[in-house]
Design a protein around this motif. Structure first.
Motif, PDB file in Angstrom:
ATOM      1  N   ASP A  87       3.307  14.196 -20.928  1.00  8.72           N
ATOM      2  CA  ASP A  87       3.920  13.542 -22.093  1.00  8.72           C
ATOM      3  C   ASP A  87       5.194  14.271 -22.477  1.00  8.72           C
ATOM      4  O   ASP A  87       6.246  13.677 -22.688  1.00  8.72           O
ATOM      5  CB  ASP A  87       2.962  13.554 -23.283  1.00  8.72           C
ATOM      6  CG  ASP A  87       1.762  12.666 -23.018  1.00  8.72           C
ATOM      7  OD1 ASP A  87       1.838  11.873 -22.044  1.00  8.72           O
ATOM      8  OD2 ASP A  87       0.765  12.788 -23.753  1.00  8.72           O
ATOM      9  N   LEU A  88       5.073  15.601 -22.556  1.00 11.57           N
ATOM     10  CA  LEU A  88       6.208  16.423 -22.942  1.00 11.57           C
ATOM     11  C   LEU A  88       7.343  16.259 -21.942  1.00 11.57           C
ATOM     12  O   LEU A  88       8.494  16.013 -22.317  1.00 11.57           O
ATOM     13  CB  LEU A  88       5.760  17.885 -23.013  1.00 11.57           C
ATOM     14  CG  LEU A  88       6.749  18.939 -23.524  1.00 11.57           C
ATOM     15  CD1 LEU A  88       5.988  20.103 -24.124  1.00 11.57           C
ATOM     16  CD2 LEU A  88       7.687  19.459 -22.452  1.00 11.57           C
ATOM     17  N   VAL A  89       7.021  16.361 -20.669  1.00 12.25           N
ATOM     18  CA  VAL A  89       8.042  16.300 -19.625  1.00 12.25           C
ATOM     19  C   VAL A  89       8.776  14.956 -19.656  1.00 12.25           C
ATOM     20  O   VAL A  89      10.014  14.906 -19.678  1.00 12.25           O
ATOM     21  CB  VAL A  89       7.409  16.522 -18.230  1.00 12.25           C
ATOM     22  CG1 VAL A  89       8.419  16.243 -17.123  1.00 12.25           C
ATOM     23  CG2 VAL A  89       6.880  17.933 -18.112  1.00 12.25           C
ATOM     24  N   MET A  90       8.007  13.870 -19.692  1.00 11.64           N
ATOM     25  CA  MET A  90       8.608  12.541 -19.651  1.00 11.64           C
ATOM     26  C   MET A  90       9.417  12.276 -20.916  1.00 11.64           C
ATOM     27  O   MET A  90      10.400  11.555 -20.914  1.00 11.64           O
ATOM     28  CB  MET A  90       7.520  11.469 -19.495  1.00 11.64           C
ATOM     29  CG  MET A  90       6.754  11.574 -18.185  1.00 11.64           C
ATOM     30  SD  MET A  90       7.867  11.540 -16.746  1.00 11.64           S
ATOM     31  CE  MET A  90       6.790  12.141 -15.453  1.00 11.64           C
ATOM     32  N   ASP A  91       8.986  12.879 -22.001  1.00 14.70           N
ATOM     33  CA  ASP A  91       9.625  12.659 -23.291  1.00 14.70           C
ATOM     34  C   ASP A  91      11.011  13.298 -23.373  1.00 14.70           C
ATOM     35  O   ASP A  91      11.971  12.659 -23.818  1.00 14.70           O
ATOM     36  CB  ASP A  91       8.709  13.231 -24.384  1.00 14.70           C
ATOM     37  CG  ASP A  91       9.089  12.724 -25.754  1.00 14.70           C
ATOM     38  OD1 ASP A  91       9.987  11.855 -25.821  1.00 14.70           O
ATOM     39  OD2 ASP A  91       8.488  13.179 -26.741  1.00 14.70           O
ATOM     40  N   ILE A  92      11.133  14.561 -22.940  1.00 13.90           N
ATOM     41  CA  ILE A  92      12.393  15.260 -23.224  1.00 13.90           C
ATOM     42  C   ILE A  92      13.293  15.499 -22.016  1.00 13.90           C
ATOM     43  O   ILE A  92      14.450  15.879 -22.183  1.00 13.90           O
ATOM     44  CB  ILE A  92      12.156  16.629 -23.917  1.00 13.90           C
ATOM     45  CG1 ILE A  92      11.279  17.532 -23.053  1.00 13.90           C
ATOM     46  CG2 ILE A  92      11.594  16.457 -25.290  1.00 13.90           C
ATOM     47  CD1 ILE A  92      11.176  18.941 -23.608  1.00 13.90           C
ATOM     48  N   SER A  93      12.789  15.306 -20.791  1.00 15.21           N
ATOM     49  CA  SER A  93      13.619  15.665 -19.642  1.00 15.21           C
ATOM     50  C   SER A  93      14.707  14.624 -19.381  1.00 15.21           C
ATOM     51  O   SER A  93      14.467  13.428 -19.482  1.00 15.21           O
ATOM     52  CB  SER A  93      12.758  15.789 -18.386  1.00 15.21           C
ATOM     53  OG  SER A  93      11.680  16.636 -18.635  1.00 15.21           O
ATOM     54  N   ASP A  94      15.878  15.102 -19.030  1.00 17.76           N
ATOM     55  CA  ASP A  94      16.911  14.201 -18.538  1.00 17.76           C
ATOM     56  C   ASP A  94      16.632  13.866 -17.087  1.00 17.76           C
ATOM     57  O   ASP A  94      16.780  12.733 -16.657  1.00 17.76           O
ATOM     58  CB  ASP A  94      18.294  14.854 -18.664  1.00 17.76           C
ATOM     59  CG  ASP A  94      18.666  15.074 -20.118  1.00 17.76           C
ATOM     60  OD1 ASP A  94      18.611  14.104 -20.888  1.00 17.76           O
ATOM     61  OD2 ASP A  94      18.984  16.224 -20.482  1.00 17.76           O
ATOM     62  N   ARG A  95      16.239  14.892 -16.358  1.00 17.14           N
ATOM     63  CA  ARG A  95      15.911  14.687 -14.952  1.00 17.14           C
ATOM     64  C   ARG A  95      14.729  15.568 -14.565  1.00 17.14           C
ATOM     65  O   ARG A  95      14.435  16.546 -15.232  1.00 17.14           O
ATOM     66  CB  ARG A  95      17.107  15.040 -14.058  1.00 17.14           C
ATOM     67  CG  ARG A  95      18.225  14.010 -14.159  1.00 17.14           C
ATOM     68  CD  ARG A  95      19.364  14.295 -13.218  1.00 17.14           C
ATOM     69  NE  ARG A  95      19.988  15.580 -13.495  1.00 17.14           N
ATOM     70  CZ  ARG A  95      19.935  16.605 -12.668  1.00 17.14           C
ATOM     71  NH1 ARG A  95      19.279  16.509 -11.526  1.00 17.14           N
ATOM     72  NH2 ARG A  95      20.527  17.739 -12.974  1.00 17.14           N
ATOM     73  N   ILE A  96      14.090  15.207 -13.464  1.00 15.34           N
ATOM     74  CA  ILE A  96      12.892  15.925 -13.034  1.00 15.34           C
ATOM     75  C   ILE A  96      12.968  16.202 -11.531  1.00 15.34           C
ATOM     76  O   ILE A  96      13.388  15.326 -10.763  1.00 15.34           O
ATOM     77  CB  ILE A  96      11.624  15.085 -13.333  1.00 15.34           C
ATOM     78  CG1 ILE A  96      11.487  14.842 -14.848  1.00 15.34           C
ATOM     79  CG2 ILE A  96      10.367  15.755 -12.788  1.00 15.34           C
ATOM     80  CD1 ILE A  96      10.417  13.837 -15.209  1.00 15.34           C
ATOM     81  N   TYR A  97      12.593  17.408 -11.143  1.00  9.91           N
ATOM     82  CA  TYR A  97      12.413  17.740  -9.726  1.00  9.91           C
ATOM     83  C   TYR A  97      10.924  17.933  -9.485  1.00  9.91           C
ATOM     84  O   TYR A  97      10.250  18.580 -10.292  1.00  9.91           O
ATOM     85  CB  TYR A  97      13.161  19.018  -9.360  1.00  9.91           C
ATOM     86  CG  TYR A  97      14.674  18.855  -9.349  1.00  9.91           C
ATOM     87  CD1 TYR A  97      15.337  18.542  -8.166  1.00  9.91           C
ATOM     88  CD2 TYR A  97      15.417  19.009 -10.512  1.00  9.91           C
ATOM     89  CE1 TYR A  97      16.715  18.390  -8.147  1.00  9.91           C
ATOM     90  CE2 TYR A  97      16.794  18.850 -10.509  1.00  9.91           C
ATOM     91  CZ  TYR A  97      17.439  18.540  -9.318  1.00  9.91           C
ATOM     92  OH  TYR A  97      18.791  18.384  -9.296  1.00  9.91           O
TER      93      TYR A  97
END
Ligand SMILES: Nc1ncnc2c1ncn2[C@@H]1O[C@H](COP(=O)(O)OP(=O)(O)OP(=O)(O)O)[C@@H](O)[C@H]1O
Ligand SMILES: [Mg+2]
Lengths: 283, 382
Positions: free
Chosen positions: A240-250
């Motif tokens: 939830d946290l990652v999807m909420d605040i990240s601009d991009r993800i590796y």
């Protein structure tokens, strides 16, 4: 992607091999100023190892790291690794640049640790204050004989201001390790911020937090980015946290990057779902 | 908050001043023939060991570097001080079998032009010289040794101290160190007297106490400075310290060199108190003794190291003396209380203390905390 902004961090072909174990395999990424970028992946994927390479704890077996427009780390398989190297791109890099972590912190990187590493004999205030040591202009003699009163006072004031900002004023004089888990993680972030970083690396900042605390932390990380003008690179398992605040993800799996993109792209990526999301969705 | 801190430093300052005044007064009234002179001996030797323990604590207690080379650095300090304060008239008797190579005596040199003020200054310079010589060796040893992890560091520094002891007894260095023979006739505490008008003032105990006090104040100030905080960060968590921008190699080196400096100063004091300097006295056992004082007082507490040292010296030199000489606490038992029994009892006491006071007498607290805690309690009550 904010490609209009300058690149704050560029990782190229980084491989980290321990004996016969390739913990990070040919990993490349970039981050632009002001971004929040996440590295995710199952346990043992090599995320923390990647952090340790970027921050100078380990010298990579091969590859290069460029920070704030300056080449800071570079290595190629040498010595025993010359024969035993299991990764790719051998021969691509020829320079040997292996700064200690403090040099990189001085350039503007600061981090937190997955298994909290606060200075245990010290108070909350002292933990933040000590991180200001790097910024001193006093030498041993002026510091010992009180020739740095103004600087000492300024650093104390700055430390107090920071403690206020992160909301730890009420526990200022408590021993750091007596704090509840969530506050210890907050303190680690405050301590990292005390070094005035350009890039803040957070290794699982929400680990051990309850859903309520996680929501607060999510907002807190966004605030930090805006208020302190830092770029943020974070490792996290709370989706939830990652999807909420990240601009991009590796996404890392078994040391290799299997995907990168925006949260929406990652959530739709088949490989990611197979390797990771499908298994530990609500971990 | 701020006001409180100021008060604490004022109280500490006044207490130190009062203590120095008391020692000065005792120096005038207690003569070596007095039965109470044991107290002066304890004050003198206690100061030597207090500084040695505090400087060891800087390294072992505050920086978390477990080093066992202290006796070596004290030896360097003792010899440097002795060599540079032997008057020219005594030099040839001291260096009986050698042709003395170093022919300067600071107190003599300066007293020729400045009188007794020159003697005082000369002693001061020789003491600082002793510290610098030890610090220089500390720096050289530190370069390779400080990269080692704790156990190896302890072994390496212990080895270094043993090597130094052997080197200083080496006949080939005789013109400088007097080989395996002792150095004597240099400026010692029994000579620390001044004639002011008609009165003769004695400084035999005051001088070592003063040197130790000033040195310990400097160490306390260092420990409380931003550098001292960095040392503690390294001790608590090296990885975190490095990640927060603290250069490990540099800070460990600073702590090691400063600790060596003050070990050298305490070595110089040891020479002036004992009136002789002999390499064979600076055995590893001396380092262990100092370590014991640190542990007794509480690792990481400066006041603890001082208290530990004075208790140790007082017990071994004074209070338990009777155990060796037939009569203790009024009990006469020459059969049991004879040579060596004191050491047995002493070891047992130490074992008990270490077993039951795991964190030493003071833990990690300081004497000045006592004023602080009281204030806090009062503030809370109001
Ligand atoms: N110093 C080291 N020596 C040998 N192997 C190591 C070392 N550090 C990490 N590894 C190995 O590298 C692999 C990746 O570990 P890493 O800690 O980077 O994983 P991670 O992605 O952070 O996992 P987690 O989510 O559990 O924190 C693991 O197999 C680990 O055993
Ligand atoms: Mg990890």
């Amino acid at each position: 992607m904010r490609k209009d902004k300058p690149c704050i961090l560029r990782v190229e072909d980084v491989t980290m091999q321990f004996g016969g174990v390739v913990a990070v395999n040919n990993f490349s990424m970039e981050e632009y100023e002001g971004e929040i970028v996440a590295i995710i992946g199952p346990n043992g994927a090599g995320k923390t190892t990647a952090f340790n390479v970027i921050t100078g704890v380990y010298a990579p077996t091969n590859g290069r790291v460029t920070f704030d427009g300056r080449k800071v780390i570079e290595n190629f398989p040498r010595g025993k690794m010359k024969k035993g190297y299991l990764g790719e791109n051998a021969g691509k890099y020829t320079d040997h640049l292996e700064p200690t972590p403090d040099k990189l912190t001085a350039l503007g990187m600061a981090r937190t640790f997955q298994n909290i590493r606060l200075w245990k004999s010290m108070t909350v205030f002292e933990n933040v204050l000590i991180a200001k040591h790097m910024k001193r202009t006093s030498n041993l003699f002026s510091a010992t004989f009180g020739g740095n009163r103004a600087e000492e006072k300024r650093q104390r004031d700055e430390a107090d201001a920071l403690i206020e900002t992160v909301g730890l004023s009420d526990v200022r004089d408590e021993p750091a390790t007596s704090l509840p888990y969530g506050k210890q993680r907050r303190l680690e972030i405050a301590r990292a911020l005390a070094t005035d970083p350009k890039l803040l690396l957070l290794d699982e900042p929400a680990a051990g937090m309850n859903p309520q605390e996680t929501v607060e932390l999510t907002r807190f990380i966004g605030e930090i980015r805006d208020q302190f003008h830092v770029s943020i690179l974070l490792i996290e398992h709370h989706m939830d946290l990652v999807m909420d605040i990240s601009d991009r993800i590796y996404v890392l799996d078994f040391g290799s990057m299997i995907a990168h993109g925006t949260p929406v792209e990652i959530q739709a990526n088949e490989k990611v779902i197979d390797a990771y999301l499908g298994v530990t969705d609500d971990a | 908050m701020k006001q409180n801190e100021k008060k604490v430093s004022w109280i500490s300052f006044l207490l130190v001043l009062a203590f120095l005044g008391l020692v000065f007064w005792l120096d005038q009234i207690i003569k070596p023939t007095n039965k109470m002179y044991m107290l002066m001996t304890v004050l003198q030797k206690g100061s030597v060991y207090a500084l040695a323990a505090v400087s060891m604590n800087l390294l072992n207690g505050y920086t978390g570097l477990f080093s066992l080379g202290h006796a070596g650095f004290m030896l360097i300090g003792a010899y440097t001080y002795a060599i540079f304060t032997i008057p020219s008239s005594a030099r040839d008797t001291v260096y009986q079998y050698f042709d003395a190579a170093i022919r300067i005596s600071f107190p003599e040199l300066l007293s020729n032009s400045m009188g007794s003020a020159g003697t005082v200054l000369g002693v001061a310079i020789a003491v600082i010289f002793a510290g610098l010589a030890a610090a220089f060796f500390g720096y050289l040893i530190g370069l390779p040794v400080l990269r080692l992890k704790s156990d190896y560091l302890a072994i390496a520094t212990l080895g270094f101290a043993e090597i130094i002891r052997a080197v200083f007894q080496w006949q080939k260095l005789g013109p400088i160190t007097n080989g395996s023979n002792l150095l004597k006739n240099f400026m010692r505490t029994s000579l620390f007297k001044l004639k002011v008008g008609d009165t003769k003032l004695v400084f035999s105990t005051f001088v070592p106490v003063l040197i130790a006090t000033l040195s310990i104040i400097v160490i306390v100030k260092l420990v409380n400075s931003t550098y001292g905080r960095a040392f503690k960060a390294i001790r608590d968590d090296e990885v975190a310290a490095e990640a927060m921008g603290i250069n490990l190699a540099k800070h460990k080196m600073i702590s090691f060199t400063v600790s060596s400096f003050f070990a050298g100063v305490s070595g110089a004091m040891m020479a002036m108190v004992l009136s002789i300097a002999q390499a064979s006295n600076f055995k590893a056992a001396m380092t262990y003794e100092i370590l014991l004082m640190v542990v007794l007082g509480g690792i990481g507490s400066t006041s603890g190291s001082v208290i530990g040292s004075f208790l140790f010296v007082a017990a071994s030199e004074w209070w338990l003396r009777g155990l060796d000489s037939g009569k203790f606490l009024g009990i006469e038992a020459p059969g049991i209380f004879r040579n060596g029994f004191r050491l047995v009892v002493f070891s047992v006491i130490i074992m008990i203390v270490v077993l039951f006071f795991r964190k030493g007498i003071m833990g990690e607290r300081e004497i000045s905390d006592l004023f602080r805690e009281k204030k806090k309690a009062k503030g809370a009550a109001r």
